[in-house]
Design a protein around this motif. Structure first.
Motif, PDB file in Angstrom:
ATOM      1  N   UNK A 168      -3.208  16.465  -0.844  1.00 45.26           N
ATOM      2  CA  UNK A 168      -2.281  15.639  -0.068  1.00 45.26           C
ATOM      3  C   UNK A 168      -2.583  14.151  -0.180  1.00 45.26           C
ATOM      4  N   UNK A 169      -3.825  13.830  -0.516  1.00 44.32           N
ATOM      5  CA  UNK A 169      -4.203  12.406  -0.584  1.00 44.32           C
ATOM      6  C   UNK A 169      -4.364  11.914  -2.025  1.00 44.32           C
ATOM      7  N   UNK A 170      -3.957  12.731  -3.002  1.00 42.77           N
ATOM      8  CA  UNK A 170      -4.157  12.346  -4.405  1.00 42.77           C
ATOM      9  C   UNK A 170      -3.527  10.989  -4.730  1.00 42.77           C
ATOM     10  N   UNK A 171      -2.357  10.719  -4.124  1.00 40.21           N
ATOM     11  CA  UNK A 171      -1.668   9.454  -4.443  1.00 40.21           C
ATOM     12  C   UNK A 171      -2.461   8.227  -3.985  1.00 40.21           C
ATOM     13  N   UNK A 172      -3.422   8.432  -3.092  1.00 42.09           N
ATOM     14  CA  UNK A 172      -4.269   7.319  -2.622  1.00 42.09           C
ATOM     15  C   UNK A 172      -5.256   6.877  -3.712  1.00 42.09           C
ATOM     16  N   UNK A 173      -5.516   7.772  -4.650  1.00 38.58           N
ATOM     17  CA  UNK A 173      -6.559   7.517  -5.643  1.00 38.58           C
ATOM     18  C   UNK A 173      -6.147   6.337  -6.533  1.00 38.58           C
ATOM     19  N   UNK A 174      -6.899   5.248  -6.465  1.00 45.26           N
ATOM     20  CA  UNK A 174      -6.553   4.061  -7.259  1.00 45.26           C
ATOM     21  C   UNK A 174      -5.960   2.945  -6.421  1.00 45.26           C
ATOM     22  N   UNK A 175      -5.536   3.237  -5.185  1.00 48.56           N
ATOM     23  CA  UNK A 175      -5.057   2.154  -4.304  1.00 48.56           C
ATOM     24  C   UNK A 175      -6.305   1.494  -3.698  1.00 48.56           C
ATOM     25  N   UNK A 176      -6.470   0.170  -3.869  1.00 50.61           N
ATOM     26  CA  UNK A 176      -7.731  -0.451  -3.450  1.00 50.61           C
ATOM     27  C   UNK A 176      -7.824  -0.806  -1.964  1.00 50.61           C
ATOM     28  N   UNK A 177      -7.045  -0.155  -1.107  1.00 47.93           N
ATOM     29  CA  UNK A 177      -7.037  -0.518   0.308  1.00 47.93           C
ATOM     30  C   UNK A 177      -7.889   0.395   1.175  1.00 47.93           C
ATOM     31  N   UNK A 178      -7.904   0.068   2.479  1.00 47.13           N
ATOM     32  CA  UNK A 178      -8.613   0.862   3.482  1.00 47.13           C
ATOM     33  C   UNK A 178      -7.596   1.736   4.216  1.00 47.13           C
ATOM     34  N   UNK A 179      -8.106   2.657   5.027  1.00 46.96           N
ATOM     35  CA  UNK A 179      -7.229   3.532   5.808  1.00 46.96           C
ATOM     36  C   UNK A 179      -6.340   2.711   6.759  1.00 46.96           C
ATOM     37  N   UNK A 180      -6.923   1.707   7.425  1.00 49.87           N
ATOM     38  CA  UNK A 180      -6.133   0.880   8.351  1.00 49.87           C
ATOM     39  C   UNK A 180      -4.996   0.170   7.638  1.00 49.87           C
ATOM     40  N   UNK A 181      -5.303  -0.416   6.484  1.00 42.40           N
ATOM     41  CA  UNK A 181      -4.270  -1.119   5.708  1.00 42.40           C
ATOM     42  C   UNK A 181      -3.232  -0.151   5.169  1.00 42.40           C
ATOM     43  N   UNK A 182      -3.666   1.042   4.800  1.00 40.13           N
ATOM     44  CA  UNK A 182      -2.743   2.029   4.217  1.00 40.13           C
ATOM     45  C   UNK A 182      -1.766   2.547   5.266  1.00 40.13           C
ATOM     46  N   UNK A 183      -2.243   2.732   6.502  1.00 34.63           N
ATOM     47  CA  UNK A 183      -1.328   3.192   7.556  1.00 34.63           C
ATOM     48  C   UNK A 183      -0.396   2.031   7.937  1.00 34.63           C
ATOM     49  N   UNK A 184      -0.969   0.840   8.098  1.00 38.62           N
ATOM     50  CA  UNK A 184      -0.173  -0.345   8.469  1.00 38.62           C
ATOM     51  C   UNK A 184       0.986  -0.530   7.478  1.00 38.62           C
ATOM     52  N   UNK A 185       0.667  -0.414   6.173  1.00 36.05           N
ATOM     53  CA  UNK A 185       1.655  -0.683   5.118  1.00 36.05           C
ATOM     54  C   UNK A 185       2.462   0.556   4.750  1.00 36.05           C
TER      55      UNK A 185
END
Ligand SMILES: Cc1cc2nc3c(=O)[nH]c(=O)nc-3n(C[C@H](O)[C@H](O)[C@H](O)COP(=O)(O)OP(=O)(O)OC[C@H]3O[C@@H](n4cnc5c(N)ncnc54)[C@H](O)[C@@H]3O)c2cc1C
Length: 302
Positions: A122-139
């Motif tokens: 479920x989180x594979x698409x996160x692989x390679x995004x250079x952000x944090x969890x907080x930034x990823x939820x915010x954006x």
């Protein structure tokens, strides 16, 4: 600077719940490698450190400005008077059955790798995004037809104005394309809980490698940048419009529209925030002139 404020910072440092950098070059703390010094770069290491920092800032009458890994941010050339709070030292993730709760500063790429090892998809698409969890939820960060909204179950947040800690249920996040209910509020995400799906570890890893290979072939990862500068315009691929406008390679100072991916502005060396902003304006005006559309920025001007 306020003597009481300095003392509170020192106490938090001594207790091991805060790291402080004074006159910290922001160019070293963001993916764009742009920005002057911050009077204080504050790195709380846990929730009590974060809450302590907020109370010290409030007490000194200083604004509370929070970032994650600063991979979607353009810091000002003149730097920042006062403090920038970086959440990245608050990392770590706890798995329980199909769910994982990650602290705000956990890097999403690391989280994806941990989930793979647990056989959770479920989180594979996160692989390679250079952000944090907080930034990823915010954006509502996303890639390859997936986005945070699909897998997030709930988040915990601290309101920097009221000091209240609350939980936001999935539906309360008001997710849309690169937007969440965190935008423009005084809420700071402390942790996020995702609900994942059991799957074969090798298949999960295969998808992650595929996404990474696509990133490496399409994105100018060899240069500092903040990723895609603009949001998709409904019905259009913004990068394609920029390319068709002949803007690939267009430069202002050290900022250049990437030749590899026209949606990225890269720092070819010594770019300033002023250069980037000027280039952004050129792109916006040219697309309005040619296509009659007003594209929206994804890059955040701090
Ligand atoms: C090479 C490259 C590739 C990228 N690829 C993608 C991609 O595929 N998909 C994508 O969506 N993005 C991509 N990005 C952009 C960026 O990585 C994402 O937007 C990411 O989610 C930002 O996370 P961050 O921690 O760096 O947030 P920051 O840039 O630090 O902050 C972004 C916003 O989130 C807020 N914020 C951060 N943490 C918190 C918190 N704990 N609580 C409340 N608000 C918070 C900040 O105040 C700010 O408004 C890419 C960037 C680069 C440089």
């Amino acid at each position: 600077m306020d003597h009481a404020f300095e003392k509170e910072l020192e106490e938090l440092e001594r207790s091991g719940s805060l790291r402080v950098e004074r006159e910290a070059p922001l160019s070293k703390l963001c993916s764009f490698r742009i920005g002057g010094p911050a009077e204080y770069a504050l790195f709380p290491k846990n929730e009590s450190g974060f809450i302590g920092v907020c109370s010290a800032l409030r007490g000194a009458g200083m604004p509370i400005r929070v970032v994650g890994n600063a991979s979607n941010i353009l810091f000002p050339d003149e730097g920042v008077r006062g403090a920038v709070v970086f959440m990245t030292a608050m990392s770590g993730a706890r798995f329980s059955g199909r769910s994982v709760t990650a602290r705000a500063g956990e890097r999403v790429t690391a989280l994806a790798s941990k989930a793979k090892k647990k056989g959770l998809a479920g989180l594979e698409f996160y692989y390679g995004i250079p952000g944090s969890v907080g930034g990823a939820v915010y954006m509502n960060a996303g890639a390859y037809e997936h986005e945070t909204a699909e897998v997030l179950d709930h988040s915990r947040c601290y309101d920097v104005k009221t000091g209240e800690i609350t939980e936001l249920k999935k539906e309360e996040h008001d997710f849309s394309y690169r937007h969440s209910a965190y935008a423009g509020t005084s809420r700071v995400l402390l942790s996020a809980t995702y609900l994942l799906t059991p799957a074969n570890e090798e298949e999960i890893g295969g998808r992650m490698e595929d996404y990474m290979a696509r990133r490496k072939s399409k994105q100018p990862l060899e240069y500092p940048s903040a990723g895609s500068v603009f949001k998709r315009y409904p019905g259009y691929f913004t990068a394609k419009l920029i390319d068709e406008a002949g803007l690939k390679g267009r430069a202002v100072g050290g900022a250049q529209v990437s030749v590899k991916h026209a949606g990225f502005i890269i720092n070819t060396g010594g770019a300033t925030a002023k250069d980037v902003k000027e280039l952004v304006k050129i792109i916006e005006e040219e697309l309005y002139r040619r296509n009659g559309i007003r594209i929206e920025r994804e890059l955040i001007y701090f």
